[in-house]
Design an enzyme around this catalytic site. Structure first.
Site, PDB file in Angstrom:
ATOM      1  N   MET A 130       3.701  14.448  -4.804  1.00 53.94           N
ATOM      2  CA  MET A 130       4.308  13.714  -6.114  1.00 53.94           C
ATOM      3  C   MET A 130       5.724  14.300  -6.399  1.00 53.94           C
ATOM      4  SD  MET A 130       2.158  13.167  -9.237  1.00 53.94           S
ATOM      5  CE  MET A 130       0.705  13.306  -8.261  1.00 53.94           C
ATOM      6  N   THR A 155      -1.679   5.449  -5.665  1.00 53.32           N
ATOM      7  CA  THR A 155      -0.729   6.083  -4.804  1.00 53.32           C
ATOM      8  C   THR A 155       0.082   7.158  -5.313  1.00 53.32           C
ATOM      9  OG1 THR A 155       1.088   4.776  -5.977  1.00 53.32           O
ATOM     10  CG2 THR A 155      -0.223   3.444  -4.554  1.00 53.32           C
ATOM     11  N   ASP A 156       0.552   8.148  -4.527  1.00 55.13           N
ATOM     12  CA  ASP A 156       1.711   8.744  -4.791  1.00 55.13           C
ATOM     13  C   ASP A 156       2.824   8.172  -5.282  1.00 55.13           C
ATOM     14  OD1 ASP A 156       3.013  11.456  -5.349  1.00 55.13           O
ATOM     15  OD2 ASP A 156       2.570  11.986  -3.374  1.00 55.13           O
ATOM     16  N   CYS A 157       3.505   8.915  -6.046  1.00 54.36           N
ATOM     17  CA  CYS A 157       4.534   7.981  -6.950  1.00 54.36           C
ATOM     18  C   CYS A 157       5.463   7.260  -6.165  1.00 54.36           C
ATOM     19  CB  CYS A 157       5.009   9.072  -7.822  1.00 54.36           C
ATOM     20  SG  CYS A 157       3.892   9.562  -9.289  1.00 54.36           S
TER      21      CYS A 157
END
Length: 775
Positions: A1, A303-305
């Site tokens: 992240m 989702t990851d960012c």
């Protein structure tokens, strides 16, 4: 992240500030303005008309409530619930909700969902995960999770936190240079699986035992084969992890499988990288197929960012943003950390790339999670955890657990007779030297929060003996060492403690190392001090990753070496507890410490776990790497000695097969671990473990298995571990239940689980037991 650039707080001078990343605002101030009440929907007291809405009716089942809610929403309203900063629908009494909070090793200020204030100025900051994992204590993993979730609920009740926390990180620590290895439980799939599932249970399980509801919602990340951030021009936003089916199924996937199946985690986060040419957040096989299909996730996939933006703009995986939005949703993404789905989903629906039913499925998973958390049940003060508040954060009991966690994890790697433990009465002058000797923020690593308080190593040691202190270097980079000054200090002391190692300027998110040596002139400083010291010299390594300290291991003047990870807010007290013998060390390394020669010849981008003799590739982790190590997985000493005696274990186990099976008529190396093969496939291994020393202490009993050399199987792998406390000269029985199909199986080249036929060797310490598996 991704993380924003931050300023240090509560640090001693001259500790370098890591340059973190800039995708969002990290709220660091301990004096922020914040509402004093929690965010929740279905406030029927303020708006009685909401009581008529089915989704606010707590007597209905969660699925019925979700269906009722989704059918009331327009497409545009649904879309605002696909992003982490979810919008409000005031006509239905649904307020804005921020999904992004973090709780890697304590409630964190990373992410916009959590803040600290005058009401709650700090939360208990436990050791960074790699050190907690070194305790090999599943009950500790769960206990920490329980404390973190209690403090999280207390902060939610005063408007300072959300209910969804994107932790833990259960990626495999595949390469020692990875900057985020500190966040993980290490290199072993079993330990990572146990850590993930038990920490998740501590976070999520409610005290009333209701399996359909959540205390807070955890998230296992980063799925999958994610363990490179930024190394020599390769970064996580562009990296394609080329992974064999065999490595995927026996190394990278098991922790996530356990997190979902054993931990019942409420969320899984897909990663930035591609796996075999596909972005993980756009891969329907990995998401819908495996997480939701095979493992039956009860929750949401996030989702990851900005991962969707990454695979569109950086990886050029789709031609248009609408195609990217559709690809993510159709793959199984429910929630986008970022704004991409908020901006492009409506156009994707109108363009026929994805239908509204797929949007319904995604928001339904999100709403179901919030309903399990009680978000739609009205006033939280009337619910199970509604009375928690600031008084329940940073309690004396919680802070003591942070100290205990550090004590249990600290690993004694070297100890010459007469060195440790030091006698607090005999030592009149203790020299304390090193750039990490008086640090605060360094001790809590990354994804940290404001701690309750700090005890630095110097403060911990000074509580027992008179100390003299010099940092020796202005920071861990140690470009210049004040050698003459520290030599004078050490020469006049009865004993010397050197606190060296790394910090986030050396290893961090988006910062992988290029070597595994102590930074700058640290080695020079250590050696100079050792040469002039008359008494014991104790080297303390504070780091997330392993270090090549071969020079110290072989230097007789350096009498003891401790690895303390990033030991959390009470790290200094825990270090002193070990050094002075108030606590008998019991931590074991959760990762291999390689020599520098290993990283000189091995590219970080090579994902292969298994060695390749054709090109000299040496393989990775204790399971496959056969070369020399500085220290090995599982290494760790005690102030006591422990023995193992085998009481009971079979020498032969037969695997049942139907009479027509081909292996009855031809020789087979292995058989498929099928339902029939695995019937009644368990046996007990009973051991007697004894503390033959003079000091009481804890001991981790490891059960390893070396399978027959088929299917490129590991040279050995961890089957089980048990942490036991034994008084001096006392023993006890330890029983391992071994499942042939689960514990002794191997994964073949095609990713199929097989039971290897032939001789397996079971190891416990120096004890070896030979077990024949036949049909």
């Amino acid at each position: 992240m991704a993380m924003a650039s931050v300023s240090p707080q509560n640090s001693v001078p001259k500790v370098p500030v890591p340059l973190l990343f800039c995708m969002f605002l990290v709220f660091l101030s301990t004096h922020v303005s914040a509402q004093s009440s929690p965010v929740f929907a279905c406030d029927v007291v303020s708006n009685p008309s909401l009581a008529r809405l089915g989704f606010c009716n707590t007597s209905l089942g969660i699925n019925d409530r979700v269906v009722d809610l989704v059918k009331r929403l327009t497409l545009q309203e649904k879309i605002v619930f696909l992003v982490n900063s979810a919008g409000n629908v005031s006509r239905l009494g649904i307020p804005k909700y921020e999904w992004w909070s973090e709780a890697l090793h304590g409630v964190s200020y990373v992410g916009p969902g959590t803040h600290f204030s005058n009401d709650v100025a700090g939360a208990t900051s436990f050791p960074q995960v790699i050190l907690t994992a070194a305790s090999f204590n599943t009950s500790l993993f769960e206990a920490i999770g329980k404390v973190v979730s209690t403090e999280a609920r207390a902060m939610y009740n005063v408007g300072l936190a959300g209910l969804t926390f994107w932790s833990p990180n259960i990626n495999i620590f595949r390469d020692p240079r990875w900057g985020r290895g500190q966040e993980t439980p290490g290199e072993d799939p079993l330990l990572s699986s146990k850590y993930g599932s038990f920490y998740v249970k501590g976070l999520q399980q409610r005290d009333d035992g209701d399996p359909d509801k959540l205390k807070v919602a955890a998230c296992c990340k980063h799925y999958t084969a994610y363990d490179l951030d930024n190394w020599k021009g390769s970064d996580r936003y562009h990296f394609n992890a080329v992974v064999t089916k065999q490595d995927m199924d026996d190394t990278f996937q098991p922790p996530f499988k356990s997190c979902v199946i054993d931990g019942n985690v409420a969320s899984v986060m897909c990663s930035y990288n591609q796996v075999n040419g596909k972005p993980t957040c756009a891969d329907p096989d990995l998401l819908s197929g495996v997480i939701r299909g095979e493992w039956n996730l009860n929750g949401y996939i996030v989702t990851d960012c900005d991962s969707i933006d990454v695979f569109y703009n950086s990886q050029n995986y789709t031609k248009t943003p609408e195609e990217a939005a559709a690809a993510a949703i159709l793959a199984g993404v429910d929630l986008n950390c970022g704004s991409f789905l908020g901006q492009h989903t409506e156009a994707a629906v109108k363009g026929g790339l994805v239908n509204e039913h797929a949007i319904d499925l995604a928001v339904s998973n999100n709403f179901a999670t919030l309903m399990r958390l009680g978000f739609f049940d009205g006033d939280p003060s009337k619910q199970l955890y509604g009375k928690l508040g600031p008084k329940d954060v940073c309690t004396a009991e919680n802070q003591e657990l942070a100290r205990e966690a550090a004590r249990q994890g600290i690993v004694l790697l070297k100890n010459t007779a007469g060195s440790l433990p030091l006698s607090p009465t005999a030592i009149k002058n203790l020299a304390v030297i090193g750039p990490n000797a008086n640090v605060t923020k360094t001790m809590i690593g990354n994804y940290e929060g404001a701690p309750c308080k700090y005890t630095t190593p110097l403060q911990g040691l000074a509580a027992s003996v008179a100390t003299t202190y010099l940092p020796g270097c202005s920071n861990v980079a140690c470009s210049t060492a004040q050698v003459d000054d520290v030599k004078k200090l050490a020469a006049a002391a009865d004993a010397t403690v050197l606190v060296m190692g790394a910090d986030l300027s050396i290893e961090a998110e988006s910062r992988d190392r290029v070597d595994v040596l102590l930074p700058g002139q640290q080695q020079l400083l250590i050696t100079a001090v050792a040469n002039v010291s008359c008494g014991p010299v104790i080297l303390v390594i504070m780091s997330g990753g392993g270090m090549d300290v071969s020079f110290a291991r072989t230097n007789d003047k350096i009498t003891s070496i401790l690895w303390v990870g990033y030991p959390g807010e009470a790290g200094g007290a825990a270090i002193a507890d070990i050094i002075f013998g108030y606590y008998n060390p019991s931590g074991r390394l959760p990762m291999t410490w390689y020599p520098q020669s290993y990283v000189d010849k091995v590219s970080m981008t090579n994902m292969n776990m298994r060695p390749d003799p054709s090109n000299g590739y040496p393989g990775r982790t204790y399971r496959f790497y056969t070369g020399e190590t500085v220290y090995s997985f599982g290494d760790g000493l005690s102030y006591s000695q422990f023995t193992h005696e085998l009481i009971q274990a079979p020498r032969l186990v037969s695997v049942p097969l139907e009479e027509s099976h081909v292996c009855h008529s031809s020789e087979c190396q292995s058989v498929v671990a099928s339902e029939q093969t695995c019937q009644n496939s368990t046996f007990d291994m009973l051991l007697r473990v004894k503390n033959v020393g003079t000091i009481s202490g804890s001991h981790t009993v490891f059960l390893f298995s070396s399978p027959p050399a088929v299917h490129n199987s590991p040279q050995k792998h961890l089957v089980g571990f048990e942490k036991v406390f034994l008084n001096a000269q006392r023993g006890r029985h330890v029983r391992f239940k071994v499942d042939i199909c689960k514990d002794l199986s191997v994964v073949d080249e095609l990713g199929s689980k097989k039971v290897a036929l032939g001789e397996h060797v079971l190891h416990v310490g120096s004890l070896k037991h030979f077990l024949s598996v036949r049909i």
